[in-house]
Design an enzyme around this catalytic site. Structure first.
Site, PDB file in Angstrom:
ATOM      1  N   CYS A  43     139.723  67.118 -13.437  1.00 52.33           N
ATOM      2  CA  CYS A  43     140.431  68.145 -14.202  1.00 52.33           C
ATOM      3  C   CYS A  43     139.466  69.042 -14.969  1.00 52.33           C
ATOM      4  O   CYS A  43     139.686  70.254 -15.069  1.00 52.33           O
ATOM      5  CB  CYS A  43     141.437  67.494 -15.144  1.00 52.33           C
ATOM      6  N   HIS A  45     147.523  65.350 -11.507  1.00 52.13           N
ATOM      7  CA  HIS A  45     147.314  65.220 -12.945  1.00 52.13           C
ATOM      8  C   HIS A  45     147.973  66.416 -13.636  1.00 52.13           C
ATOM      9  O   HIS A  45     148.081  67.505 -13.048  1.00 52.13           O
ATOM     10  CB  HIS A  45     145.825  65.216 -13.280  1.00 52.13           C
ATOM     11  N   GLU A  74     146.906  68.452 -15.844  1.00 56.58           N
ATOM     12  CA  GLU A  74     146.059  69.649 -15.923  1.00 56.58           C
ATOM     13  C   GLU A  74     146.046  70.425 -14.618  1.00 56.58           C
ATOM     14  O   GLU A  74     146.167  71.654 -14.618  1.00 56.58           O
ATOM     15  CB  GLU A  74     144.612  69.269 -16.293  1.00 56.58           C
ATOM     16  N   CYS A 119     139.748  64.268 -17.215  1.00 54.19           N
ATOM     17  CA  CYS A 119     138.853  63.498 -16.360  1.00 54.19           C
ATOM     18  C   CYS A 119     137.887  64.456 -15.651  1.00 54.19           C
ATOM     19  O   CYS A 119     138.034  65.681 -15.756  1.00 54.19           O
ATOM     20  CB  CYS A 119     139.676  62.715 -15.339  1.00 54.19           C
TER      21      CYS A 119
END
Length: 149
Positions: free
Chosen positions: A85, A52, A54, A82
Site C-alpha cells: 500500500c 486492502h 488503501e 504495508c
C-alpha cells in the site's frame, strides 16, 4: 473538516469491514477538502490478497477523478500502510498520508520501512501519524481477540 474528522470517516469504513470478517482497516482519499473515495479491507470478501483498504480507495479515487495521478490528495487510513500500500501511495503521487496507529510488524510509512519517504523513489509522501490512535487500536485489538478465543 480537519484530520480528526476525516479519520473518523476512515474509522467508519474500518468498522464496516467487520461485516464480512475482514481486518478492520478503513481508508479515505480527500482532495480540496472533499472526500473523493473511501474503502475498507475486503480481502476476505473478495478472496483477493490485494484488496486492502488503501488500494481499493486509490482505485476508486482514480476512477472518480479520471486519472491515476492523485497529486493534491491526502489518504487517511486507520493503520499504517504495508509495503504494497505504501508503494501504491507513491505510485499514485498522493501528497500526504495520515494514519491512526503504527504497525510494528508490517508498517511501511515509518515503523518497519519508510517507503513513502524514500528519497530514491520518484515521489515522496508527507506523513502525519497518530491521528485518533485509540479507536483504531481498539478496533484491531477487539477483532484479533475474538479470533484467538
Amino acid at each position: 473538516m480537519d484530520d480528526a474528522g476525516f479519520m473518523r470517516l476512515a474509522l467508519e469504513q474500518a468498522e464496516a469491514a467487520l461485516e464480512h470478517q475482514d481486518v478492520p482497516v478503513g481508508a479515505v482519499v480527500v482532495g480540496d477538502g472533499q472526500v473523493i473515495a473511501s474503502a475498507r479491507n475486503e480481502r476476505e470478501l473478495r478472496n483477493d490478497p490485494t484488496a486492502h483498504a488503501e488500494v481499493l480507495a486509490l482505485r476508486a479515487a482514480s476512477e472518480n477523478l479520471g486519472s491515476w495521478r492523485l497529486s493534491g490528495t491526502t489518504m487517511y487510513v486507520t493503520l499504517e500502510p504495508c509495503p504494497m500500500c505504501a508503494g501504491a501511495l507513491v505510485l499514485a503521487r498522493v501528497d500526504r498520508l495520515v494514519y491512526g496507529i503504527q504497525d510494528e510488524r508490517a508498517g511501511a510509512a515509518y515503523s518497519l520501512y519508510n517507503i513513502v519517504q524514500d528519497p530514491r523513489l520518484n515521489h515522496t509522501v508527507q506523513v502525519t501519524p497518530d491521528v485518533l490512535p485509540e479507536p483504531s487500536l481498539q478496533l484491531l485489538q477487539s477483532f484479533f481477540q475474538t479470533r484467538r478465543s
